[in-house]
Design an enzyme around this catalytic site. Structure first.
Site, short mmCIF file in Angstrom:
data_model
loop_
_atom_site.label_atom_id
_atom_site.label_comp_id
_atom_site.label_asym_id
_atom_site.label_seq_id
_atom_site.Cartn_x
_atom_site.Cartn_y
_atom_site.Cartn_z
CB CYS A 140 -0.81 -0.05 1.10
SG CYS A 140 -2.48 0.89 0.82
NE ARG A 144 -8.98 5.41 3.77
CZ ARG A 144 -7.77 5.89 3.29
NH1 ARG A 144 -7.50 7.14 3.03
NH2 ARG A 144 -6.58 5.13 3.41
CG HIS A 163 -2.87 -3.02 4.39
ND1 HIS A 163 -1.67 -2.75 5.08
CD2 HIS A 163 -3.55 -2.27 3.90
CE1 HIS A 163 -1.57 -1.48 4.70
NE2 HIS A 163 -2.52 -1.02 3.88
N1 GLN Z 1 -2.19 6.77 2.32
C1 GLN Z 1 -2.12 5.96 1.38
C2 GLN Z 1 -3.78 6.04 0.63
O1 GLN Z 1 -4.65 6.37 1.23
C3 GLN Z 1 -1.92 4.60 1.60
C4 GLN Z 1 -2.79 3.97 2.78
C5 GLN Z 1 -2.36 2.58 3.24
O2 GLN Z 1 -1.14 2.38 3.18
N2 GLN Z 1 -3.24 1.69 3.52
O3 GLN Z 1 -3.93 5.70 -0.39
#
Ligand code: GLN
Length: 240
Positions: free
Chosen positions: A93, A127, A190
Site C-alpha cells: 500500500c 476510500r 494488508h
Molecule cells: N495513504 C495511502 C492511501 O490512502 C496509503 C494507505 C495505506 O497504506 N493503507 O492511499
C-alpha cells in the site's frame, strides 16, 4: 548457518492493519526450516545496511508517507539496485505507491516516489476499503484487506500482481491488483498478507536463499500449513 537479512523499511510510520505480521511470518518460516533471520528496522537517517536479502515495507497514512519521502528518495537508488538485482521484495500500500513514481494526495499534494516500479498513484474520490480476493498467475488465489484512497495506474497493466476477483485493487477499474516486477511484489493487500498466503511468503524466502547461496539447490522443507490454509479460506469466504 545461513542468515537471511530482512530490511524492514520505516516500521514506525509505515505499518498498518497488521503489516508487521509479515515480518513475523518470514522470520518464523525461516526458523522452522533451520535458517536464521535477522530483521533490520530502517528509519529515516539510519545507515543503509550492507547486506539485504529481503526488502519489506508496509502501508501508512498520507502524513506518514510525507514524513518518509525525503529519506526514501535518498535511499531510492540503493533500493532500485537491489530490486534490479532480483532481491525479493514485498511492499504494501503506502510503500507500494512510493515504489512507483509519485502519489498525488486528495489535497493535491504530490509525494514523490522512487520510480522503482513503473506506476503512478492519485487519490480518488472515496476510500476503497474491505476484504479483497485476487487471482495471481504465480500464486493462485491471494486474499487480504485493502484500505486506500490512492488509485494506481501501471504503465503496463500486464505487470499486475493479480486480477481482482472481489474488491477494488489498483484502481477499481482495470481489474489489476498490485505490481510484480522481477522478484518485487507491490500490493494493496494488508491483513497481513503473508500468514494467510504462505506461498507468497515462501516465494520471498526461496528467492532470498537462492541469491544467498547460489551454488546450492534450494528445496524448501514443506511446513504444516493447516492453520494458514484455514485462515486463507475464512478470509476468502468473507463477503465484501
Ligand atoms: N495513504 C495511502 C492511501 O490512502 C496509503 C494507505 C495505506 O497504506 N493503507 O492511499
Amino acid at each position: 548457518m545461513t542468515t537471511i537479512n530482512i530490511l524492514h523499511l520505516y516500521p514506525h510510520e509505515m505499518n498498518l492493519y497488521g503489516d508487521h505480521g509479515n515480518i513475523l511470518t518470514l522470520v518464523k518460516r525461516l526458523e522452522w526450516r533451520g535458517y536464521k533471520a535477522k530483521v533490520i528496522p530502517y528509519e529515516p537517517g539510519d545507515p543503509f545496511p550492507r547486506d539485504v536479502d529481503i526488502i519489506f515495507g508496509g502501508g501508512g497514512q498520507d502524513s506518514g508517507q510525507n514524513k518518509i519521502e525525503e529519506d526514501l528518495l535518498e535511499i531510492g537508488p540503493k533500493l532500485k539496485k537491489l530490486v534490479e538485482n532480483e532481491t525479493p521484495c514485498l511492499v504494501i500500500c503506502g510503500l507500494y505507491q512510493l515504489f512507483g513514481r509519485s502519489f498525488k494526495t486528495s489535497d493535491g499534494h504530490l509525494i514523490r516516489g522512487t520510480g522503482i516500479l513503473n506506476l503512478e498513484t492519485e487519490a480518488g474520490p472515496e476510500r476503497l476499503i474491505g476484504n479483497i480476493v485476487i487471482n495471481s498467475e504465480t500464486f493462485g488465489e491471494v486474499v487480504g484487506y485493502e484500505n486506500h484512497s490512492g488509485l494506481t495506474t501501471l504503465d503496463n497493466p500486464e505487470e499486475c500482481f493479480g486480477k481482482v476477483v472481489s474488491g477494488a485493487g489498483n484502481n477499481g477499474k482495470d481489474q489489476g491488483e498490485g505490481c510484480f516486477y522481477k522478484n518485487c511484489i507491490g500490493t494493496y493487500l494488508h491483513g497481513p498478507i503473508l500468514p494467510k498466503n504462505p506461498k507468497v511468503a515462501d516465494f520471498l524466502i526461496e528467492k532470498a536463499l537462492a541469491r544467498k547461496t547460489p551454488n546450492t539447490k534450494i528445496k524448501l522443507k514443506a511446513l504444516d500449513d493447516t492453520i494458514e490454509e484455514s485462515a486463507h479460506k475464512s478470509a476468502a469466504s468473507r463477503p465484501r
